[in-house]
Design an enzyme around this catalytic site. Sequence first.
Site, mmCIF file in Angstrom:
data_model
loop_
_atom_site.group_PDB
_atom_site.id
_atom_site.type_symbol
_atom_site.label_atom_id
_atom_site.label_comp_id
_atom_site.label_asym_id
_atom_site.label_seq_id
_atom_site.Cartn_x
_atom_site.Cartn_y
_atom_site.Cartn_z
ATOM 1 N N GLU A 70 0.798 -1.226 0.000
ATOM 2 C CA GLU A 70 0.000 0.000 0.000
ATOM 3 C C GLU A 70 0.833 1.280 0.000
ATOM 4 O O GLU A 70 0.523 2.222 0.712
ATOM 5 C CB GLU A 70 -0.922 0.020 1.237
ATOM 6 C CG GLU A 70 -1.909 -1.113 1.246
ATOM 7 C CD GLU A 70 -2.710 -1.198 2.544
ATOM 8 O OE1 GLU A 70 -3.885 -1.547 2.464
ATOM 9 O OE2 GLU A 70 -2.161 -0.937 3.633
HETATM 10 C C1 TNX Z 1 -4.419 -4.133 4.550
HETATM 11 S S1 TNX Z 1 -2.513 -6.304 4.304
HETATM 12 C C2 TNX Z 1 -3.190 -3.810 5.060
HETATM 13 C C3 TNX Z 1 -3.075 -3.325 6.430
HETATM 14 C C4 TNX Z 1 -4.411 -3.138 7.079
HETATM 15 C C5 TNX Z 1 -5.316 -4.263 6.699
HETATM 16 C C6 TNX Z 1 -6.646 -4.197 7.376
HETATM 17 C C7 TNX Z 1 -1.585 -5.258 4.115
HETATM 18 C C8 TNX Z 1 -0.358 -5.699 3.617
HETATM 19 N N1 TNX Z 1 -1.999 -4.038 4.403
HETATM 20 O O1 TNX Z 1 -2.339 -2.137 6.470
HETATM 21 O O2 TNX Z 1 -4.218 -3.102 8.442
HETATM 22 O O3 TNX Z 1 -5.505 -4.275 5.320
HETATM 23 O O4 TNX Z 1 -7.396 -5.327 7.105
#
Ligand code: TNX
Length: 526
Positions: free
Chosen positions: A334
Amino acid sequence: MRVLRRTLGTLLALGAALSCTAARGDDARPGDDPPAALAPFEGLLPAPVSVRAAGPGYAVGPGTVIRTGAGPGEEVRRVGELLAEQWRGPSGLPLPVVGGSDGDGIRLRLDEEAEGVGDEGYRLESAPGGVTLTARTPAGLFHAGQTLRQLLPAAGPGTVPGGTVEDRPRFAYRGAMVDVARHFFTVEQVKRYVDQLVPYKVNALHVHLTDDQGWRLAVDSWPRLAEYGGGTEVGGGPGGYWTKEQYADLVAYAGERYVDVVPEIDMPGHVNAALASYAELNCDGRAPERYTGTKVGFSSLCVGKERTYEFVDEVLGEVAELTPGRYLHIGGDEAHSTPAADYEAFMDRAQAVVGRHGKTVVAWHQLSAAGPAEGAVLQYWGHDRTAAAEKAAVASAAQAGHPVILSPSDRLYLDMKYDAATKPGLTWAGYVPVERAYSWDPGAHLAGVPESAVLGVEAPLWTETVATRADWEFMAFPRMLGLAELGWSPAGSLGWDGYRKRLAAQGPRLDAQGVNYHRSPDVPWS
Ligand code: TNX
């Protein structure tokens, strides 16, 4: 009607007991009987590779000793002590640990040539004269001990059924992740999770140590990260951080139980706590406020600044030094505020730093499209609706030799609600009821990622909405047991119908441990 069903249940249970050669112990009281009327070996979770019930078994009682063999065998001795420690409370027995291998009791046998057990597997043989656990490694003996424990009642003494179990894991990596950044949790709380997971042969603990809302590990070269950056959490609570000693203590505690700690320092996104702690890490030289909300994707390290790479090198160097396991997780998910070209350039350098510190990179699967370094492990967290191109990038990385850890968010994200009635949790990957978390095949989940490329499975617990240990347990259990079976048991023994009964049989053990688990209506709890 109710009475009729009960009578029927008793008759069925009786039939099962009679048709099974492995007789129940004489001291088994009818009232102890089935969660689910399973013959003793059939209740094992994760289901073992093979079981042969034969004749009478071994009655564990006040005279039972644990024998850890001849020779030096320090570590075997330690395993024996650990097993005794785990069982003394529930069994109420003294269970002394002694050297040597002759005589009745529970015998731990290290045999480097033992066949069919691999590095982590074991053989368990039970007869009236005792139980022999054989493995090639102390880890195998430890896992054997967990199986043995499940063959005894949740509380009190009992009889280990006669017969042989032969067992080894399907996948090398069977992990749990906990996010201590969004909400802070102490090392003691994480240790308790380790205690709750090792009975099911989980062997990796990924700790998500840093995120926008908090930096949770002290770093000598950048002390404000923890001191200031650790000083809050989602919702604005006081947060907290682990000292290096506390982290090392967790690593040692897990290691003694054959659980490898995989620390994650998330980069280049998810770094607001670091940016808030050090103005010099920001491109404009100005530190933002600390953040206590739950948005993702708004922060980025300053990719063009040399100081950023000194930071990466010093932080990862200290973390690597404290971590005996081979993996260092550098996040990489992300990074919506890092332009694609910058992301690639940054991840190249960060991966090289990990290599220089003698560790193997693990990163979220976004790295697959941006040049994973040789040997880097990719952690897949997509779901059924993830774009085909994104999945294809993971597949082509897998085909190029990158091992994959599967954490499909619509199966294994423990922060997804079970259903509409679940209080904590999110829903962006859908509801994940107990059956959905279990009923899929890691060896065939992603097109183009063959079983041989799958290092294993991991269930992450993100904690934006999970603020207490009670909620943590509620979200993790019983879904973590499904992960444990998917990671360990042969494909042929998986199946919801058998699993839900095995799971029900674990209910009294979870109760005995005081675990706050979700009593899913789909499971025939007793
Ligand atoms: C996605 S999974 C994220 C996290 C969040 C999560 C909440 C991932 C690699 N990143 O930053 O906490 O979703 O479900």
